[in-house]
Write a protein that holds these residues in place. Structure first.
Motif, mmCIF file in Angstrom:
data_model
loop_
_atom_site.group_PDB
_atom_site.id
_atom_site.type_symbol
_atom_site.label_atom_id
_atom_site.label_comp_id
_atom_site.label_asym_id
_atom_site.label_seq_id
_atom_site.Cartn_x
_atom_site.Cartn_y
_atom_site.Cartn_z
ATOM 1 N N MET A 1 30.270 68.236 31.396
ATOM 2 C CA MET A 1 31.124 68.425 30.215
ATOM 3 C C MET A 1 32.363 69.256 30.545
ATOM 4 O O MET A 1 32.265 70.294 31.188
ATOM 5 C CB MET A 1 30.357 69.181 29.114
ATOM 6 N N GLY B 1 32.795 76.936 40.729
ATOM 7 C CA GLY B 1 31.480 76.526 40.238
ATOM 8 C C GLY B 1 31.175 75.080 40.597
ATOM 9 O O GLY B 1 30.585 74.329 39.824
ATOM 10 N N ARG C 1 29.536 71.789 42.028
ATOM 11 C CA ARG C 1 28.241 71.185 42.373
ATOM 12 C C ARG C 1 28.532 69.735 42.691
ATOM 13 O O ARG C 1 29.149 69.046 41.889
ATOM 14 C CB ARG C 1 27.271 71.201 41.187
ATOM 15 N N ALA C 2 28.081 69.295 43.836
ATOM 16 C CA ALA C 2 28.303 67.894 44.211
ATOM 17 C C ALA C 2 27.716 66.989 43.137
ATOM 18 O O ALA C 2 26.630 67.243 42.626
ATOM 19 C CB ALA C 2 27.659 67.602 45.554
ATOM 20 N N PRO D 1 25.593 64.309 42.007
ATOM 21 C CA PRO D 1 24.461 63.654 42.668
ATOM 22 C C PRO D 1 24.548 62.135 42.628
ATOM 23 O O PRO D 1 24.056 61.462 43.532
ATOM 24 C CB PRO D 1 23.250 64.163 41.891
ATOM 25 N N VAL D 2 25.174 61.603 41.602
ATOM 26 C CA VAL D 2 25.280 60.150 41.494
ATOM 27 C C VAL D 2 26.199 59.607 42.590
ATOM 28 O O VAL D 2 25.860 58.650 43.293
ATOM 29 C CB VAL D 2 25.795 59.737 40.096
ATOM 30 N N ALA D 3 27.344 60.244 42.757
ATOM 31 C CA ALA D 3 28.295 59.803 43.788
ATOM 32 C C ALA D 3 27.665 59.962 45.169
ATOM 33 O O ALA D 3 27.766 59.073 46.022
ATOM 34 C CB ALA D 3 29.578 60.620 43.700
ATOM 35 N N ALA E 1 24.535 59.920 45.901
ATOM 36 C CA ALA E 1 23.474 58.920 46.081
ATOM 37 C C ALA E 1 24.057 57.540 46.384
ATOM 38 O O ALA E 1 23.527 56.800 47.212
ATOM 39 C CB ALA E 1 22.592 58.856 44.841
ATOM 40 N N LEU E 2 25.145 57.215 45.725
ATOM 41 C CA LEU E 2 25.763 55.905 45.964
ATOM 42 C C LEU E 2 26.226 55.807 47.418
ATOM 43 O O LEU E 2 25.982 54.825 48.103
ATOM 44 C CB LEU E 2 26.951 55.703 45.026
ATOM 45 N N GLN F 1 23.191 55.947 49.771
ATOM 46 C CA GLN F 1 22.230 54.872 49.529
ATOM 47 C C GLN F 1 20.811 55.420 49.397
ATOM 48 O O GLN F 1 19.847 54.806 49.862
ATOM 49 C CB GLN F 1 22.279 53.840 50.663
ATOM 50 N N THR G 1 18.622 58.413 46.707
ATOM 51 C CA THR G 1 18.721 59.424 45.654
ATOM 52 C C THR G 1 17.979 60.706 45.995
ATOM 53 O O THR G 1 18.248 61.755 45.439
ATOM 54 C CB THR G 1 18.106 58.901 44.345
ATOM 55 N N ASN H 1 15.015 61.081 45.171
ATOM 56 C CA ASN H 1 14.011 61.227 44.103
ATOM 57 C C ASN H 1 12.912 60.175 44.288
ATOM 58 O O ASN H 1 13.164 59.094 44.813
ATOM 59 C CB ASN H 1 14.648 61.004 42.732
ATOM 60 N N ASN I 1 8.988 69.116 44.940
ATOM 61 C CA ASN I 1 10.026 70.113 44.740
ATOM 62 C C ASN I 1 10.130 71.033 45.947
ATOM 63 O O ASN I 1 11.226 71.430 46.344
ATOM 64 C CB ASN I 1 9.752 70.934 43.477
ATOM 65 N N PHE J 1 16.363 56.071 39.156
ATOM 66 C CA PHE J 1 17.077 56.639 40.287
ATOM 67 C C PHE J 1 16.103 57.152 41.331
ATOM 68 O O PHE J 1 16.079 58.325 41.651
ATOM 69 C CB PHE J 1 17.997 57.744 39.793
#
Lengths: 324, 324
Positions: free
Chosen positions: A1, A48, A50-51, A53-55, A57-58, A61, A63, A65, A90, A119
Motif C-alpha cells: 500500500m 524500508g 522488501r523484495a 516476493p511475486v517478482a 518468484a517469477l 521460477q 516460490t 512455498n 518455517n 503459489f
DNA sequence: CTGAAAGCGCTTACAG
DNA sequence: CTGAAAGCGCTTACAG
C-alpha cells in the motif's frame, strides 16, 4: 500500500545499478565491493525495502512455498501433523499453504487442482482413500513435486513418509501383555486409509486366544462410545482395549467411566497417534506418539530435493500414562 | 515440471496474439470474436494450459490470497475459526495461507513480518495479547490490509469482527438460572485476550449473591482440572459452573466425574466457543457456539473491500446438551 | 474486434 | 567488481 519501495529506488538512493543492489540484497553473489554493499544496505534500510516476493518468484521460477493437503483439519491428529510440518518448513525458511479435503476424494481432487492456482513449488498430501485418491495425486505429480505423508494411495507413485504401524502395534501390545493384561480387544474401523488397514493387519498377525476385534464404521469419538456400549452389553469385559486412534480411546474411556467402569483397574485403554486429546480426560491415556517432526522433516527434504523421494517409515514411541 | 504450456503456446496453436488469448482465458474482456474464442479455448484445453499464477499476480499487483494468523493452531477453537475462514474464502475463489503465533507476541510480530515475504494481499489476525500485539499489527497495516478477528489489541486501528461476549454470557447465565440453578461459579482465566476480559466483565455485571469466580492462570484442560480440585475441597459445591472456554469445561467435567460427582445432577457445566471437544466427553457439554462462518465472511468482506473496515460483533448461539 | 508493445519487479548470464 | 540488457509469463492501455 502506498508506494512500497522497489529495488530501483534502493539502487538510485545508493548510487548503484539494480544489478548490484540485487546482488547485495538477494545475497546471490558475494562479489561486491564492501563500500557499495554498505551503501546499498543503508539505502534499503532507510527506505524500508522488501523484495517483492511475486517478482522474485517469477524470475526464479520458484516460490519457496509448499502446500500441505490433509483429509480434515478438524481431526486433531492432522492438526499436529500440519503444525509439525509448518514448524519444520518455517525453520528451513519456506512457507506453507494449508488445504483440507473434507474427508472426500472428490474434494481432494479439486483441492489438488486448485493448488496449481496457488503459489507453491510442491505438495505434501495425506490421501483420504487408499483406493480412490491415487488418480488425482498421480495427475498432480505431472505438474509438480508431490510427497505422500502418513497414508499412501495406490496408483500414486510419489515418495511416502509415514509411521511404522506394524512396529507401533507391536509396541503397544507388548506393553499391555507385559503389564499383565491377557485379553485385548482391538478397537478399530473399517476404513479407507492405509494406516487403518496396516494397524488391523498388524494386530491380527499377533492376536492370541482371548483377543478380539470391534470394527466400527469410522474413526470418531462417537464410534469409541459405541464400542464402549458393545463391551458393556457383555457378561465380562476384556482387560485391555487397544484403540487404533486417539479419538476412539477418548470416546471409549469417557463412556466406560460414566457407566462406572474403572480405568485402568477394570480395563486398560490405549490410544494411537499422540494428540492432545489424550490429556483431556482423567486419567490421561497411554498411547503411541508419532515422530511428526521427523516425518515432516523427511517429507520436506524430499520436496526440496535434498533427499530423493522414496519410501520411509519411522517408529512411533510409546508414552505411558495413567490409563494402563 | 517438464515444459508447462504458456500463454504464447496457446496463442500460437490457436493462431491468435497473446492479447486475444489472454482476453479469452483470463475472462477480462468479453469483446472477442466467438470463432477465435472457441479456437483459443480448444487450444488451451488441448495443451492443458493453466495461467501461471505468479506472472498473473505480478501483472495484476494482487495475488488473490489472504493470510490468517492465529495464536495457536493447537487450540481447537482456532482450528474451527481457520476452517470457517478457509471455507468462506475458497467459496469466494480466494486462497488462504495459515500461520501460527505460538501464543507469543514476539513470534506474532515475526510472523506478521514474514507475511510480507508471502503471497498474500491482506491478513486476518487474532491478536495474542490485548496490550502487546497492537504495535506489530499496526506496522503490518502500513503495508497491507489487516483485519482483527475474534480478539482485538490496543493500538491496532484496523477493523474488527468478533463475537458479542457480553450477550453470550447473558445467554448462558439466563439459561442456567431459568433451569433452576442458583449458585454459579464462573471459571475463567487471568489472561491477556480481549475476549477473556470481556467475558469476565460481563459475568461480574450480572453476578448475584452466591455466585463466585475461580480465575486460573490460563485457558487449558489442566486449568479446568485445577478448578475442579478447588471445588472438591469445599464443603458444598455450587450448582452450576460457567466456564469461559470449552477446554476449561472439559477438564473440569472430566475430573469431577472421576471423583464421583454427577453431571448435571450435582452440578451443571457449560462451555464457551462451540468446539468438537464438547462432544468428546459423556455427557456432552452445553455451550455457546460462535457464528464462525458469519465472522469469517464479514472479515473477508472487509479484506476484499466489499465492506468498509469497522467494528462488528455477532451473537453466539446457545447449544443445549446433556450437561445442563 | 485485434495485435504490437509496454511493463509489473525482480535476477542473472553477458560484456567489460 | 559492475552495469546494461534480457527475460520470467502474464495483462492491459493504446492504436488501428
Amino acid at each position: 500500500m502506498g508506494g512500497r519501495a522497489t529495488l530501483l529506488d534502493v539502487a538510485v538512493a545508493a548510487g548503484v545499478s539494480r544489478s548490484t543492489a540485487s546482488r547485495v540484497l538477494a545475497g546471490t553473489d558475494r562479489n561486491v565491493d564492501p563500500g557499495l554493499a554498505k551503501r546499498v544496505l543503508a539505502a534499503s534500510e532507510r527506505l524500508g525495502y522488501r523484495a517483492n516476493p511475486v517478482a522474485r518468484a517469477l524470475r526464479r521460477q520458484s516460490t519457496g512455498n509448499f502446500g500441505i493437503l490433509v483429509p480434515s483439519i478438524r481431526n486433531p491428529y492432522f492438526v499436529h501433523l500440519v503444525d509439525a510440518f509448518t514448524q519444520v518448513a518455517n525453520g528451513a525458511g519456506v512457507g506453507v499453504v494449508l488445504a483440507d479435503s473434507a474427508d472426500d476424494p472428490d474434494v481432494e481432487a479439486q483441492r489438488l487442482e486448485a493448488f496449481h492456482e496457488s503459489f507453491v513449488d510442491g505438495l505434501a498430501v495425506v490421501p483420504t482413500s487408499t483406493a480412490r485418491s491415487g488418480a488425482a495425486i498421480h495427475r498432480a505429480e505431472e505438474r509438480s513435486q508431490v510427497i505422500q505423508v502418513d497414508r499412501w494411495a495406490t496408483g500414486a507413485s510419489s515418495g511416502f513418509v509415514g509411521v511404522d504401524n506394524d512396529a507401533g502395534i507391536d509396541t503397544v501390545l507388548t506393553h499391555l501383555r507385559e503389564s499383565g493384561r491377557e485379553r485385548t480387544v482391538y478397537v478399530g474401523a473399517e476404513q479407507e486409509s492405509s494406516a487403518g488397514a496396516e494397524r488391523l493387519a498388524a494386530f491380527r498377525a499377533r492376536a492370541r486366544a482371548g483377543d478380539e476385534e470391534i470394527l466400527l464404521p469410522h474413526f470418531s469419538t462417537s464410534a469409541g462410545r459405541e464400542a464402549a456400549h458393545q463391551l458393556l452389553r457383555r457378561d465380562t469385559l476384556p482387560d485391555a482395549a487397544l484403540c487404533a486412534a486417539d479419538v476412539l480411546a477418548v470416546g471409549l474411556l469417557s463412556t466406560l467411566q460414566k457407566e462406572g467402569v474403572k480405568v485402568p483397574a477394570d480395563i486398560a485403554v490405549t490410544g494411537f497417534d499422540g494428540t492432545d486429546l489424550l490429556e483431556l480426560v482423567d486419567p490421561p491415556i497411554t498411547a503411541l506418539r508419532h515422530p511428526l517432526h521427523a516425518i515432516a522433516g523427511r517429507a520436506l527434504d524430499m520436496l526440496l530435493g535434498t533427499e530423493p523421494p522414496g519410501l520411509v517409515r519411522l517408529d512411533p514411541e510409546l508414552v505411558v500414562r495413567a490409563s494402563t
